[in-house]
Design a protein around this motif. Sequence first.
Motif, PDB file in Angstrom:
ATOM      1  N   LYS A 104      30.367 -28.511   6.500  1.00 12.46           N
ATOM      2  CA  LYS A 104      31.267 -27.364   6.495  1.00 12.46           C
ATOM      3  C   LYS A 104      32.607 -27.726   7.132  1.00 12.46           C
ATOM      4  CE  LYS A 104      31.277 -22.407   7.402  1.00 12.46           C
ATOM      5  NZ  LYS A 104      30.453 -21.252   7.785  1.00 12.46           N
ATOM      6  N   ILE A 105      32.531 -28.449   8.236  1.00 12.06           N
ATOM      7  CA  ILE A 105      33.754 -28.900   8.894  1.00 12.06           C
ATOM      8  C   ILE A 105      34.548 -29.813   7.959  1.00 12.06           C
ATOM      9  CG2 ILE A 105      34.641 -30.308  10.787  1.00 12.06           C
ATOM     10  CD1 ILE A 105      32.259 -29.267  12.467  1.00 12.06           C
ATOM     11  N   ALA A 106      33.821 -30.677   7.260  1.00 12.13           N
ATOM     12  CA  ALA A 106      34.498 -31.640   6.383  1.00 12.13           C
ATOM     13  C   ALA A 106      35.250 -30.949   5.247  1.00 12.13           C
ATOM     14  CB  ALA A 106      33.484 -32.629   5.820  1.00 12.13           C
ATOM     15  N   GLN A 107      34.809 -29.762   4.889  1.00 10.43           N
ATOM     16  CA  GLN A 107      35.503 -29.046   3.822  1.00 10.43           C
ATOM     17  C   GLN A 107      36.960 -28.769   4.189  1.00 10.43           C
ATOM     18  OE1 GLN A 107      32.889 -25.637   3.405  1.00 10.43           O
ATOM     19  NE2 GLN A 107      32.166 -26.398   1.443  1.00 10.43           N
ATOM     20  N   TYR A 108      37.234 -28.714   5.472  1.00  8.39           N
ATOM     21  CA  TYR A 108      38.580 -28.378   5.914  1.00  8.39           C
ATOM     22  C   TYR A 108      39.396 -29.616   6.278  1.00  8.39           C
ATOM     23  CZ  TYR A 108      36.937 -23.645   5.798  1.00  8.39           C
ATOM     24  OH  TYR A 108      36.428 -22.455   5.369  1.00  8.39           O
ATOM     25  N   LEU A 109      38.823 -30.763   6.077  1.00 15.34           N
ATOM     26  CA  LEU A 109      39.563 -32.010   6.293  1.00 15.34           C
ATOM     27  C   LEU A 109      39.523 -32.813   5.004  1.00 15.34           C
ATOM     28  CD1 LEU A 109      37.998 -31.501   9.349  1.00 15.34           C
ATOM     29  CD2 LEU A 109      39.604 -33.334   9.786  1.00 15.34           C
ATOM     30  N   PRO A 110      40.467 -32.568   4.132  1.00 17.15           N
ATOM     31  CA  PRO A 110      40.441 -33.193   2.815  1.00 17.15           C
ATOM     32  C   PRO A 110      40.353 -34.704   2.906  1.00 17.15           C
ATOM     33  CG  PRO A 110      42.172 -31.554   2.941  1.00 17.15           C
ATOM     34  CD  PRO A 110      41.637 -31.701   4.326  1.00 17.15           C
TER      35      PRO A 110
END
Length: 310
Positions: A104-110
């Motif tokens: 989920k966190i990675a979704q916001y770090l392209p």
Amino acid sequence: MEVNMRTSNNNKSSNSQSSEDESDLRRGPWTVEEDLTLINYIATHGEGRWNSLARCAGLKRTGKSCRLRWLNYLRPDVRRGNITLEEQLLILELHSRWGNRWSKIAQYLPGRTDNEIKNYWRTRVQKHAKQLKCDVNSKQFKDTMRYLWMPRLVERIQAANAGHPTATATTSGGSTSTTTTTTTATPGHHAMTYSDNFIHAQVNSNFTPENSANSSDSFGTQISDFDYYGIPINNNQDYIQGDQVYYGGENPLSSPNCGYINNQGMDYQGIDANYNTQEQQQWPFGVGDTNDSLWNVEDIYMLQQQFSNM
DNA sequence: AATATCTACAACCGCGGTCCA
DNA sequence: GTGGACCGCGGTTGTAGATAT
């Protein structure tokens, strides 16, 4: 196409015997040939249905292994290299909200993978928790991140941006700050900038909770449903008003230079007083270089003392 | 120079969820 | 409803390279 050179001599890996077992499946590091096979197959047929993909491509790998290799390494939009300050800040912020929800966190770090973020957390953040002899999930450590490290990160981002301004903006408080063009593609939302907004959150000292009601952000958009990163706000843990971010609903975060007192009465001002040494200016978790030593001996000692007295 | 230790990160594993026959 | 196949996630491990002794 970048290929991991570590794979070039991997046939001697400890798992190489697996290729001789009854399932004839390979394990361990991928070879250049395997990478190219996977890349070419996906280029032609697309990704997905990993088990059949592995079979059809002639790879002696599990579908899982193919998926992992593609998503974490071979995918063209994977960002490689150092985690930026903005990314560090975002990781800390999102982890404080969601915990170990790496994907989920990675979704916001392209371009960043959950694996990479998870590794970053374990190698950098947990290392500092270990230094402080406290659990990474403890409230004390989370408070330290929230009220000390994150403001310091913001400060350093500001400093970096001041050196390389890409634009100038004026906050509602009349102060001037620089902005960056760092963009984040938020799932389900438009790409947006986040660091400039977050920085704004730190620099406006005219803000009070009382005058913040029904405010909109510096772009005139309502922020009741989405925070500065464009992330839906679904709890009251933090609230963000106007140009200011309030953590925990009860801990106004003042200027990074003012010292931070959390709701347990922890006063980090003394730590900041020691901050002007060159070593201290090496900032939390590094910038991807080797300057990863936020803490000098005094810092660690002081924090340990504070933790032990709580 | 040799050895030990640490760090970073790729890869694997187990589990739970979803889909479909 | 059920069981198998598959997928995705989070935790953990293995190891190459870097650094310290």
